[in-house]
Design a protein around this motif. Structure first.
Motif, PDB file in Angstrom:
ATOM      1  N   ARG A   1       1.002  -0.196  -7.664  1.00 26.96           N
ATOM      2  CA  ARG A   1       1.065   1.200  -8.106  1.00 26.96           C
ATOM      3  C   ARG A   1       1.182   2.115  -6.888  1.00 26.96           C
ATOM      4  NH1 ARG A   1      -3.683   4.152  -7.563  1.00 26.96           N
ATOM      5  NH2 ARG A   1      -5.494   2.879  -7.097  1.00 26.96           N
ATOM      6  N   LYS A   2       1.671   3.331  -7.124  1.00 25.26           N
ATOM      7  CA  LYS A   2       1.820   4.295  -6.037  1.00 25.26           C
ATOM      8  C   LYS A   2       0.440   4.687  -5.515  1.00 25.26           C
ATOM      9  CE  LYS A   2       6.210   5.527  -5.782  1.00 25.26           C
ATOM     10  NZ  LYS A   2       6.985   5.764  -4.612  1.00 25.26           N
ATOM     11  N   LYS A   3       0.312   4.713  -4.194  1.00 29.22           N
ATOM     12  CA  LYS A   3      -0.966   5.055  -3.567  1.00 29.22           C
ATOM     13  C   LYS A   3      -0.749   6.213  -2.604  1.00 29.22           C
ATOM     14  CE  LYS A   3      -2.564   0.306  -3.733  1.00 29.22           C
ATOM     15  NZ  LYS A   3      -2.910  -0.872  -2.989  1.00 29.22           N
ATOM     16  N   SER A   4      -1.803   6.979  -2.422  1.00 28.68           N
ATOM     17  CA  SER A   4      -1.758   8.022  -1.415  1.00 28.68           C
ATOM     18  C   SER A   4      -1.793   7.339  -0.047  1.00 28.68           C
ATOM     19  CB  SER A   4      -2.940   8.976  -1.573  1.00 28.68           C
ATOM     20  OG  SER A   4      -4.146   8.310  -1.230  1.00 28.68           O
ATOM     21  N   PRO A   5      -1.384   8.032   1.007  1.00 23.66           N
ATOM     22  CA  PRO A   5      -1.401   7.404   2.334  1.00 23.66           C
ATOM     23  C   PRO A   5      -2.782   6.890   2.738  1.00 23.66           C
ATOM     24  CG  PRO A   5      -0.108   9.416   2.400  1.00 23.66           C
ATOM     25  CD  PRO A   5      -0.734   9.343   1.039  1.00 23.66           C
ATOM     26  N   ALA A   6      -3.838   7.613   2.380  1.00 28.40           N
ATOM     27  CA  ALA A   6      -5.187   7.162   2.726  1.00 28.40           C
ATOM     28  C   ALA A   6      -5.537   5.888   1.976  1.00 28.40           C
ATOM     29  CB  ALA A   6      -6.197   8.259   2.405  1.00 28.40           C
ATOM     30  N   GLU A   7      -5.187   5.821   0.686  1.00 30.71           N
ATOM     31  CA  GLU A   7      -5.452   4.612  -0.094  1.00 30.71           C
ATOM     32  C   GLU A   7      -4.655   3.426   0.439  1.00 30.71           C
ATOM     33  OE1 GLU A   7      -6.485   6.135  -4.604  1.00 30.71           O
ATOM     34  OE2 GLU A   7      -4.391   6.029  -3.994  1.00 30.71           O
ATOM     35  N   GLN A   8      -3.412   3.698   0.830  1.00 25.79           N
ATOM     36  CA  GLN A   8      -2.568   2.631   1.364  1.00 25.79           C
ATOM     37  C   GLN A   8      -3.137   2.096   2.674  1.00 25.79           C
ATOM     38  OE1 GLN A   8       0.096   1.256  -0.176  1.00 25.79           O
ATOM     39  NE2 GLN A   8       0.103  -0.254   1.451  1.00 25.79           N
TER      40      GLN A   8
END
Length: 66
Positions: free
Chosen positions: A45-52
């Motif tokens: 799923r698409k993640k924010s840069p921090a989550e990635q």
């Protein structure tokens, strides 16, 4: 009906033959399969840069530990 029975019988015989003559790994329990599917869905799923970034750090740490 006869075609179904012949096909079903051939499938049963083939499954028994393969399981007796080859090393076939056991299938996981349905709950484990569902957990794996959820993990795969979370990874894609698409993640924010921090989550990635957090995900990548955890993944690399797991590789190092293993």
């Amino acid at each position: 009906m006869l075609k179904f029975l012949l096909t079903f019988s051939a499938g049963i015989y083939t499954g028994i033959y393969i399981s007796q003559n080859y090393e076939v790994p056991r299938v996981d329990e349905p709950s484990k399969i569902i957990d794996k599917i959820k993990e795969l869905a979370d990874e894609h799923r698409k993640k924010s840069p921090a989550e990635q970034l957090l995900h990548d750090v955890k993944k690399n740490a797991k590789k190092i530990v293993d």
